[in-house]
Design an enzyme around this catalytic site. Structure first.
Site, PDB file in Angstrom:
ATOM      1  N   SER A 260       1.037  -1.043  -0.040  1.00 13.44           N
ATOM      2  CA  SER A 260      -0.344  -0.243   0.258  1.00 13.44           C
ATOM      3  C   SER A 260       0.937   1.156  -0.017  1.00 13.44           C
ATOM      4  CB  SER A 260      -0.763   0.176   0.914  1.00 13.44           C
ATOM      5  OG  SER A 260      -0.529   0.074   2.121  1.00 13.44           O
TER       6      SER A 260
ATOM      7  N   HIS B 198       1.276   5.266   5.653  1.00 11.89           N
ATOM      8  CA  HIS B 198      -0.230   5.503   3.946  1.00 11.89           C
ATOM      9  C   HIS B 198       0.289   7.000   3.957  1.00 11.89           C
ATOM     10  CE1 HIS B 198      -2.565   1.917   4.943  1.00 11.89           C
ATOM     11  NE2 HIS B 198      -1.615   1.983   4.567  1.00 11.89           N
TER      12      HIS B 198
END
Length: 275
Positions: free
Chosen positions: A131, A185
């Site tokens: 991610s 992230h």
């Protein structure tokens, strides 16, 4: 927010005639799946999980390999589904080798941010997952789309700057999956913005170097099954150097050379980077 519309806008970046999947994108999907299964036999995740101490212990392989590991089948599938479309688009417009280099730069840039801050605040927190790449490409394409559409309409009364749209899924994931790495992230997103603004330009090998590598590896490239497309640097560099997605959305076609040749689980208190 209409995410289907957002994906539709991304599709505009795909050059016409690209009906076969890109080689690197498909190869990455297969490789990530293979590593996930292999981890049940040998402790792959233990050897690639990133923690801030990797920087001070000079365990530098972890700085680029951590996106390859996943902690669960849900973690893996989520990241694969999220990365296939943007990575395919990027590879088709930038070339296969160039894309491979960029993936490594994005991973390292994200890791350095994570480690520098982590040495102070969370020295033992470990992360894994692709991610980091997902949000890097989200940031990259959000910037490119913002050149065409500066704001994104949420409702008749509210809108959001297009460049900030990746923050929405990041916040949703942070709320729904408390064990995910919010900072990981965000740092991945920052790497994507850095890519869009040209920060990595001088870190990528020149086109003539990439072409030389491709010439030497030509026999291996020709072994790629014909249902996948290897995007050569000699073709990709012409569209990439324009660095302007706005002027080429409707008419530009990237010529490609298609080669038709037959042819034990991570333990500890780690964080999931990307469910």
């Amino acid at each position: 927010m209409d995410f289907n519309s957002h994906i539709s806008n991304l599709q505009k970046f795909i050059p016409a005639g690209s009906k076969y999947p890109p080689a690197l994108t498909i190869g990455l999907v297969v490789f990530l799946t293979f590593l996930y299964l292999l981890d049940f036999v040998v402790p792959v995740n233990d050897t690639i999980a990133l923690s801030p101490r990797a920087l001070t212990s000079i365990d530098l392989n972890r700085l680029s390999l951590y996106p390859l590991g996943h902690l669960s089948i849900f973690h893996l599938v989520f990241n694969l589904l999220a990365i296939v479309t943007p990575l395919s688009i990027f590879e088709r417009r930038h070339g296969t080798v160039y894309t491979g280099v960029v993936l490594n730069l994005l991973a390292v840039f994200t890791a350095l941010l994570y480690c520098v801050l982590g040495l102070v605040f969370y020295p033992d927190a470990k992360v894994l997952g692709a991610s980091a790449w997902v949000f890097s490409f989200s940031g990259f394409f959000a910037y490119k789309e913002s050149l065409i559409k500066p704001t994104y309409t949420i409702s008749p009364s509210y809108s959001l700057p297009t460049i900030a749209t990746p923050l929405v899924p990041i916040l949703i994931i942070a709320i729904l999956v408390p064990g995910s790495s919010l900072l990981g992230h965000l740092f991945g997103l920052a790497a994507g913005y850095a890519l869009a603004y040209g920060v990595f330009t001088k870190l990528v090998p020149p086109s003539n170097v990439i072409e030389f590598i491709e010439q030497k590896a030509d026999r291996l490239i020709q072994l790629i099954p014909s249902v996948f497309v290897y995007y050569r640097e000699v073709d990709a560099k012409h569209i990439r150097t324009q660095d302007d997605y706005v002027s080429v959305l409707d008419n530009d076609v990237l010529p490609v050379t298609e080669e038709h040749v037959p042819g034990a689980t991570f333990q500890g208190q780690g964080q999931v980077l990307g469910v």
